[in-house]
Design an enzyme around this catalytic site. Sequence first.
Site, PDB file in Angstrom:
ATOM      1  CD  GLU A   1      -3.034  -0.650  -0.036  1.00 32.77           C
ATOM      2  OE1 GLU A   1      -3.357   0.523  -0.237  1.00 32.77           O
ATOM      3  OE2 GLU A   1      -3.430  -1.588  -0.751  1.00 32.77           O
TER       4      GLU A   1
ATOM      5  CB  CYS B   1     -13.283   4.573 -12.951  1.00 30.28           C
ATOM      6  SG  CYS B   1     -14.057   6.188 -12.737  1.00 30.28           S
TER       7      CYS B   1
ATOM      8  CB  CYS C   1     -17.810   5.169 -19.659  1.00 29.19           C
ATOM      9  SG  CYS C   1     -16.931   6.561 -18.898  1.00 29.19           S
TER      10      CYS C   1
ATOM     11  CB  CYS D   1     -17.973   1.392 -15.991  1.00 31.29           C
ATOM     12  SG  CYS D   1     -18.203   1.802 -14.242  1.00 31.29           S
TER      13      CYS D   1
ATOM     14  CB  CYS E   1     -21.625   7.008 -13.957  1.00 35.12           C
ATOM     15  SG  CYS E   1     -20.266   8.166 -13.765  1.00 35.12           S
TER      16      CYS E   1
END
Length: 365
Positions: A45, A201, A208, A211, A217
């Site tokens: 991370e 995204c 899109c 997605c 959205c």
Amino acid sequence: MTPSRPAELTPEVFQQRLFAWFDRHGRKSLPWQQDKTPYRIWVSEIMLQQTQVATVIPYYARFMARFPDVEALARAEVDEVLHLWTGLGYYARARNLHRAAQRVVDAHGGEFPVHSLEAMAALPGIGPSTAGAIISISTGRRAVILDGNVKRVLARLHAVEGWPGRTAVSRELWRLAERYTPDSRLADYSQAMMDLGATVCTRGKPSCLICPFVDACEAHARGEERRFPEPRPRKALPERHARMLLLCHPDGRVLLEQRPPTGLWGGLWCFPQFEDDAALDAWLACRVPEARRGRSWTPFTHTFSHFRLQVVPQPVWLEREPPGVAEPGRMWYDLEAPPNVGLAAPVKALLDTLAETLTQAEERS
């Protein structure tokens, strides 16, 4: 033609769609997804902050091979940690990683405090979102994440106005992140949200049409996907100037000095740096008056988050080693057998060029 109104999304529907997409398209074979210990997830991370997965993977492999657990990292010299970080940038991450490892060992008996979001977020360099990712992915406990990828997904999904760095905007994004976070499959959920932002995204050209939330959205319905999230307000970056001294020993080594532990390139080994020619000439006149100054190399620009540094590399050649130059905080860096120390990226590039230059000179002689 008026765009159609996006479909309403309940948290349950959002989660169902996200999991269905992740089960089919999500990334499940990344190195840190195997043996999901808090330590391994934490290192990944931190490395992934502002750095792409493809760049991180080889660094992660080398780091894990050298520091397989938090005790090994805590015992290491910070120079070695910075050395393994060389090229990843944002070196404060590496210094914080080392400090956090020492705190985990000293204050928590070598065990990450994954029972407490507050205790995790209090470790150097972590914060609430990274703490949430470590807890949710390594333990499966419910913890909310809001990294850059998640911010982008939620800001577009709900057309959240404003730069996410503003308090009111950040508060709204955290509210949405809390709303959609489920009570089960937490590790998959956190990974799915990050994957969706990283692979679908995306910042520049979102995909899109593939997605799972294309019909829900708000930004897509408006045709304004690239408008969200709004970027940080731009300010003209000031420019600073520096001369980097490439002081070459007769045996081919080059002088480096360690930067202060905080600030620009904190703790890294760099060439001696001067504001202008006059300051560099004064240093040379005082320390190595017999040195032979070469032609300056082509200037280059290194951009930081808050300014641009215009750098002129200046090679200088010594006939013999002068006394007192390599005092504490300085070293003669061996280009043929490089020591394990942290180097700023432009310094590493100049060292590579210098090594090539010296090799070519030897071949010609």
